[in-house]
Write a protein that holds these residues in place. Structure first.
Motif, PDB file in Angstrom:
ATOM      1  N   LEU A 149       3.186   4.980  -5.757  1.00 36.76           N
ATOM      2  CA  LEU A 149       1.845   4.400  -5.673  1.00 36.76           C
ATOM      3  C   LEU A 149       0.887   5.513  -5.255  1.00 36.76           C
ATOM      4  O   LEU A 149       1.052   6.085  -4.177  1.00 36.76           O
ATOM      5  CB  LEU A 149       1.865   3.275  -4.636  1.00 36.76           C
ATOM      6  CG  LEU A 149       0.725   2.268  -4.611  1.00 36.76           C
ATOM      7  CD1 LEU A 149       0.531   1.589  -5.954  1.00 36.76           C
ATOM      8  CD2 LEU A 149       1.005   1.205  -3.545  1.00 36.76           C
ATOM      9  N   PRO A 150      -0.099   5.828  -6.093  1.00 42.52           N
ATOM     10  CA  PRO A 150      -1.046   6.886  -5.719  1.00 42.52           C
ATOM     11  C   PRO A 150      -1.768   6.537  -4.421  1.00 42.52           C
ATOM     12  O   PRO A 150      -1.905   5.364  -4.077  1.00 42.52           O
ATOM     13  CB  PRO A 150      -2.035   6.910  -6.901  1.00 42.52           C
ATOM     14  CG  PRO A 150      -1.295   6.289  -8.044  1.00 42.52           C
ATOM     15  CD  PRO A 150      -0.375   5.279  -7.426  1.00 42.52           C
ATOM     16  N   ASP A 151      -2.243   7.571  -3.737  1.00 39.03           N
ATOM     17  CA  ASP A 151      -2.775   7.372  -2.382  1.00 39.03           C
ATOM     18  C   ASP A 151      -4.041   6.526  -2.362  1.00 39.03           C
ATOM     19  O   ASP A 151      -4.399   5.979  -1.314  1.00 39.03           O
ATOM     20  CB  ASP A 151      -3.034   8.727  -1.717  1.00 39.03           C
ATOM     21  CG  ASP A 151      -3.122   8.584  -0.201  1.00 39.03           C
ATOM     22  OD1 ASP A 151      -2.290   7.819   0.356  1.00 39.03           O
ATOM     23  OD2 ASP A 151      -4.012   9.179   0.410  1.00 39.03           O
ATOM     24  N   ASN A 152      -4.721   6.387  -3.469  1.00 40.43           N
ATOM     25  CA  ASN A 152      -5.948   5.572  -3.480  1.00 40.43           C
ATOM     26  C   ASN A 152      -5.722   4.188  -4.102  1.00 40.43           C
ATOM     27  O   ASN A 152      -6.669   3.466  -4.369  1.00 40.43           O
ATOM     28  CB  ASN A 152      -7.062   6.303  -4.252  1.00 40.43           C
ATOM     29  CG  ASN A 152      -6.657   6.537  -5.701  1.00 40.43           C
ATOM     30  OD1 ASN A 152      -5.459   6.503  -6.023  1.00 40.43           O
ATOM     31  ND2 ASN A 152      -7.628   6.768  -6.561  1.00 40.43           N
ATOM     32  N   GLN A 153      -4.463   3.836  -4.350  1.00 41.67           N
ATOM     33  CA  GLN A 153      -4.194   2.560  -5.021  1.00 41.67           C
ATOM     34  C   GLN A 153      -3.315   1.629  -4.196  1.00 41.67           C
ATOM     35  O   GLN A 153      -2.583   2.067  -3.307  1.00 41.67           O
ATOM     36  CB  GLN A 153      -3.530   2.817  -6.379  1.00 41.67           C
ATOM     37  CG  GLN A 153      -4.481   3.481  -7.361  1.00 41.67           C
ATOM     38  CD  GLN A 153      -3.986   3.414  -8.787  1.00 41.67           C
ATOM     39  OE1 GLN A 153      -2.873   2.974  -9.059  1.00 41.67           O
ATOM     40  NE2 GLN A 153      -4.822   3.848  -9.709  1.00 41.67           N
ATOM     41  N   MET A 185      -7.686   1.141  -3.487  1.00 42.20           N
ATOM     42  CA  MET A 185      -7.617   0.767  -2.078  1.00 42.20           C
ATOM     43  C   MET A 185      -8.952   0.142  -1.680  1.00 42.20           C
ATOM     44  O   MET A 185     -10.012   0.602  -2.111  1.00 42.20           O
ATOM     45  CB  MET A 185      -7.321   2.015  -1.228  1.00 42.20           C
ATOM     46  CG  MET A 185      -7.189   1.753   0.267  1.00 42.20           C
ATOM     47  SD  MET A 185      -5.783   0.670   0.684  1.00 42.20           S
ATOM     48  CE  MET A 185      -6.016   0.458   2.447  1.00 42.20           C
ATOM     49  N   ILE A 232       0.816  -1.223   0.000  1.00 44.49           N
ATOM     50  CA  ILE A 232       0.000   0.000   0.000  1.00 44.49           C
ATOM     51  C   ILE A 232       0.852   1.276   0.000  1.00 44.49           C
ATOM     52  O   ILE A 232       0.364   2.343  -0.316  1.00 44.49           O
ATOM     53  CB  ILE A 232      -1.038   0.030   1.150  1.00 44.49           C
ATOM     54  CG1 ILE A 232      -0.373   0.147   2.520  1.00 44.49           C
ATOM     55  CG2 ILE A 232      -1.929  -1.208   1.117  1.00 44.49           C
ATOM     56  CD1 ILE A 232      -1.362   0.530   3.614  1.00 44.49           C
TER      57      ILE A 232
END
Lengths: 330, 330
Positions: free
Chosen positions: B206-210, B228, B191
């Motif tokens: 890694l983007p914050d929602n992925q 996520m 994460i």
């Protein structure tokens, strides 16, 4: 900050369920409250109950076990357990020989454990209390009783659990725990914040080139903000504070705990440890034992603390006694 | 990202020194190389040597111990140990009864352990090899031997160490370790990235929602990037992959390891564990034992893996045998 969780309101329920699912042979849940007890305690011996806010795992639940606490009363994340939770855990452990409460010295915990103690008395359960106050950065040496408890909980619970296991009386177990607390001094440093489950923002802000020297385990301010420094310099400065405060001198024996606060790696802790050992050796202090681990965390906070337990022959006996839980072994 | 360290070139030296300083009663350094051996091995028994790149602490050094490996040969951070290091550790352990190498299946490790094996043969030390290949996300089921090793190392070292401790021959210890590897399946999810000591940039973005589903322990790409999701959904999807691959069915017995990758908190791992147990129970799979810890990390990477060891009576015997190191207990 991403958290691996479900609904925020179920965090404690699911955390404790996950613990019981994993370790059901040795632990059981206390019905209706956020409490856990160790299954295999001797009914004729004193019980130690620890507890506090969640979010510091494996403390406190992971420090119930053989030669440790008999139970843990948990609050929500960073919130003291309520008196009813503490009372129910008190009634669930073996309590004929009395119960010693051990917890970090925070206003909410003090209030609620004291209230639980009164409620227990009404049910003819005798209790005593030792508040852990090891954080030298949180108040002056003259005001030791105002200091907060951080990773030093581990040594106080260890000593008390061993004394209880040895069959000592409630007053004697209390005396040993208080002595362990008197002999335990810690200091922490924060390099990056953690985030509470369900919160969007981290617990505090810290520029990338700065650290918080003397940080508490809920993000409480320390002694000063400082520029990021090397592991060796950090260890030196932390030891300077600790040794002065603990009045440790050449010829003394001590146990060291290097405690990671969450995201700090074991590699970093071991690098600090080589410097801590070098300095203590140079000062003529004998390191009787060392533990490098992450026992008292603050979610994924970056940083660590150094805890020193000054030994005498009596404390050594209790430190050496066997202990185990899924997260602590001696 | 801040790291608590001194000069980058001293990271391994100081990490191992910190380990030896802490646990000198049980471990010693192998002269001149990044290797550590456990002191108390029986000269008549097979020795297990593990190792690999550093940065995954407590693996691999923390898995030398009683009923575990006899020694660990370490490379630099995320780099295989060189053949000379492996050879020196091989010469330092008790090797009359032969030596089994156990390590994660990565090209550099394979090359260097194979070379060390040839060098050992020239010194009349017999060796065998079991490469751990538990990561189901890293290659298809038909190509099990191409799969990478992740937290499954723990179960393979545990089984082999117990078989060696029981006095089995080199061939038998090798067979048990290979069987443990065959029965061990893992899948990870990332994460947030970790950062190598001395590097400015994290290992991946890694983007914050992925999340990275199926991530390897050096940031290797997984099966897919996903949004996520909740802990329960993650556990479900990971178990779907694992159970199909491991051919686990109702009536089977298994051991579960929930392994944090670095900054993921024990609270989060316990929350996942309650869902894993619920699902396995619903599927009629008996969870014989569970371990929730962070044994195989990637610096402060966020995420975790689920490892399932399918048991039979033979593997159960070796799983149940006592084992301890500062970071693993059974």
């Amino acid at each position: 900050m991403k958290k691996i969780m479900n609904q925020e309101e179920n965090v404690m329920e699911e955390t404790l369920q996950g613990f019981i699912d994993a370790y059901a042979a040795d632990y059981e849940r206390v019905d209706g409250v956020n409490g856990v007890i160790y299954r295999h305690m001797d009914p004729d011996k004193v019980s130690v109950i620890t507890g506090g806010g969640a979010g510091h795992e494996p403390l406190f639940v992971g420090f119930a076990g053989k030669g440790l606490a008999s139970g843990a009363a948990m609050g929500n994340v960073f919130a003291a357990p309520n008196p009813d939770t503490i009372l129910e855990v008190t009634k669930a452990v073996e309590n004929k020989a009395g119960v010693l409460y051990i917890y970090g010295n925070y206003a909410g915990d003090v209030l609620n454990f004291d209230m639980a103690s009164e409620l227990a008395e009404m049910e003819d359960i005798e209790t005593r209390t030792v508040k852990v106050s090891d954080d030298v950065a949180s108040a002056s040496k003259e005001n030791k009783e105002e200091r907060r408890g951080i990773a030093g909980d581990v040594f106080v619970i260890k000593a008390a659990g061993a004394a209880a296991d040895a069959g000592l009386s409630l007053d004697e177990v209390t005396r040993i725990a208080a002595k362990a607390n008197e002999n335990t001094h810690s200091i922490g440093v924060g390099i990056s914040p953690g985030t509470s489950p369900g919160k969007k923002a981290p617990m505090f802000e810290l520029p990338d080139n700065q650290i918080e020297f003397g940080l508490g385990i809920h993000g409480e301010k320390g002694i000063r903000r400082a520029e990021m420094m090397s592991a060796d310099d950090l260890a030196d400065e932390m030891l300077d504070h600790l040794l002065a405060d603990a009045a440790l001198e050449s010829g003394d024996e001590a146990v060291i705990l290097l405690n990671g606060l969450g995201s700090t790696t074991l590699m970093e802790l071991l690098i600090v440890n080589q410097k801590v050992h070098k300095e203590l050796l140079a000062k003529g202090i004998t390191v009787y034992d060392t533990d490098v681990n992450s026992y008292c965390t603050t979610q994924e906070m970056g940083g660590f603390s150094i805890t020193i337990l000054k030994l005498d022959e009596e404390l050594k006996t209790y430190y050496d006694a066997p202990a185990h839980s899924p997260y602590y072994h001696k």
